[in-house]
Design an enzyme around this catalytic site. Structure first.
Site, PDB file in Angstrom:
ATOM      1  N   LYS A   1       0.834  -1.212   0.000  1.00 55.50           N
ATOM      2  CA  LYS A   1       0.000   0.000   0.000  1.00 55.50           C
ATOM      3  C   LYS A   1       0.870   1.264   0.000  1.00 55.50           C
ATOM      4  O   LYS A   1       0.593   2.221  -0.728  1.00 55.50           O
ATOM      5  CB  LYS A   1      -0.943  -0.015   1.226  1.00 55.50           C
TER       6      LYS A   1
ATOM      7  N   ASP B   1     -11.371   2.719   4.315  1.00 57.34           N
ATOM      8  CA  ASP B   1     -11.589   1.272   4.305  1.00 57.34           C
ATOM      9  C   ASP B   1     -13.087   0.961   4.230  1.00 57.34           C
ATOM     10  O   ASP B   1     -13.461  -0.192   3.987  1.00 57.34           O
ATOM     11  CB  ASP B   1     -11.055   0.667   5.615  1.00 57.34           C
TER      12      ASP B   1
ATOM     13  N   GLN C   1      -5.137  -1.393   9.965  1.00 61.86           N
ATOM     14  CA  GLN C   1      -4.927  -2.706   9.334  1.00 61.86           C
ATOM     15  C   GLN C   1      -5.366  -3.806  10.299  1.00 61.86           C
ATOM     16  O   GLN C   1      -4.998  -3.791  11.484  1.00 61.86           O
ATOM     17  CB  GLN C   1      -3.439  -2.860   8.958  1.00 61.86           C
TER      18      GLN C   1
ATOM     19  N   GLY D   1      -6.291  -9.329  -4.786  1.00 61.80           N
ATOM     20  CA  GLY D   1      -5.332  -8.672  -3.881  1.00 61.80           C
ATOM     21  C   GLY D   1      -4.854  -7.313  -4.377  1.00 61.80           C
ATOM     22  O   GLY D   1      -5.014  -6.296  -3.686  1.00 61.80           O
TER      23      GLY D   1
END
Ligand code: NAP
Ligand code: LUD
Length: 320
Positions: free
Chosen positions: A76, A145, A120, A296
């Protein structure tokens, strides 16, 4: 004599091709994510020119030191740097208390140069943590998110333009779009109902007008449910659980699973597989995502997309 042998070989070859179905078209997450990231890079460049050096800001908050989280976070941060997003990694030790994690979230919420904040998951802590409390402490305007109740609630009501879409399901929708198959009016089956994959995937498919069945660990006869899917999205965390024989001919198969299985032929002693048995599903699906190289990379690209969108909303509100 010679020509009849050639003829017989040709006949055998054509019979074989007649019986054999062609393989599914592979939907590349690597390629699609690259296109998204290139577009974002241009958008950020424009923002920078128009608003004298302005850059979108992202914070990735990590608790502990899990190997998988370290890998995802580094991907990221690299993507952000390439796009021109100012990304910071805030890492708290395993010994951090819940109050300290909450304090970090609140301090990032209050920082106007940060437009996106993610925590996370899973939290890797020696202390008891209420994950829900922590993800809900993220300001909904910075929740790139899409995991807070406010954003999840908006999505569940079909307010797609007014919320941040969770990155993995949003990436899956982008991959489905790449196939040219419209989900409207189709039967979609989702395996899994987690807050990060299954539940928001259900909502996104529903509000894109599919008829959706969501399966979970208590669903009886999974093969029968899978067999009804025109569009199948799997996020169960069970290595190669979905067998090709279950899949409807021509279906779109999106595999979110990331599972590590032993493999002595690899230097690491393991390899990554999805939740779908790829080789057999490839024989029946019309389109299929690989693992790795499928969902992913899209998760990362959609986080970048949400961060740029959040920065654009910030500019609209504050610098018009
Ligand atoms: P999770 O929180 O463990 O949820 C798994 C879901 O699958 C649950 O709803 C569970 O049902 C269901 N399930 C488990 N076993 C099942 C079975 N045998 N039959 C039917 N349903 C079953 O996992 P997650 O966070 O959603 O992640 C799922 C997978 O996606 C994992 O492999 C994860 O690594 C991967 N993932 C990938 C990405 C990406 O970017 N590619 C992002 C996130 C996650 P119950 O609710 O009944 O327990
Ligand atoms: N928590 C995520 N936890 C785990 N794969 C990711 C992920 C990149 N709050 C929060 O980033 O969105 C999240 N938000 N997640 N994940 C999983 C999940 C989170 C998964 C895979 C990848 C992020 C990725 O880049 C590559 C691929 O599939 O090709 C490499 C896979 C490998 O292990 O080699």
């Amino acid at each position: 004599m010679w020509s009849s042998a050639v003829l017989s070989l040709r006949l055998r070859a054509s019979c074989y091709q007649g019986n054999r179905r062609s393989l599914a078209t592979v939907i590349s997450g690597n390629k699609t994510s690259r296109l998204v990231r290139e577009r974002l890079q241009q958008e950020v460049e424009k923002m920078r020119t128009l608003f004298s050096g302005f850059r979108p800001g992202l914070v990735v908050l990590q608790v502990g030191d899990r190997d998988d989280s370290n890998l995802y976070i580094s991907t990221k941060l690299k993507a952000a740097a390439e796009i021109g997003i100012d990304a910071k990694h805030v890492r708290l030790p395993k010994t951090a208390t819940q109050a300290e994690v909450l304090q970090s979230v609140l301090s990032v919420n209050a920082n106007p140069s940060v437009h996106g904040l993610i925590v996370q998951l899973p939290l890797d802590s020696v202390n008891a943590m209420d994950t829900e409390l922590i993800t809900n402490a993220v300001s909904p305007e910075k929740d790139v998110d899409g995991l807070s109740c406010v954003n999840a609630g908006r999505l569940s009501r079909g307010e797609l333009g007014g919320c941040f879409l969770p990155c993995t399901p949003s990436g899956c929708m982008e991959l489905i779009r790449q196939t040219g198959v419209s989900v409207a009016g189709k039967h979609a089956v989702v395996i899994g109902r987690s807050k990060i994959v299954g539940a928001p995937m259900h909502d996104l498919l529903l509000w894109n007008h599919a008829t959706v069945t969501t399966c979970h660990s208590k669903t009886p006869d999974l093969p029968a449910q899978v067999g009804r899917a025109d569009v199948l999205v799997v996020g169960a965390g069970r290595a190669e659980m979905v067998r090709g024989e279950w899949v409807k001919e021509g279906a779109v198969v999106i595999d979110c699973g990331i599972n590590h299985v032993p493999d002595e032929t690899k230097a690491s002693g393991k390899r990554v597989v999805g939740d779908v048995h790829y080789a057999s599903a490839n024989q029946r699906a019309g389109f299929i995502t690989p693992v790795p190289g499928g969902v992913g990379p899209m998760t990362v690209a959609m986080l970048m997309e949400n961060t740029v969108q959040s920065a654009q909303r910030f500019l609209l509100k504050n610098r018009s």
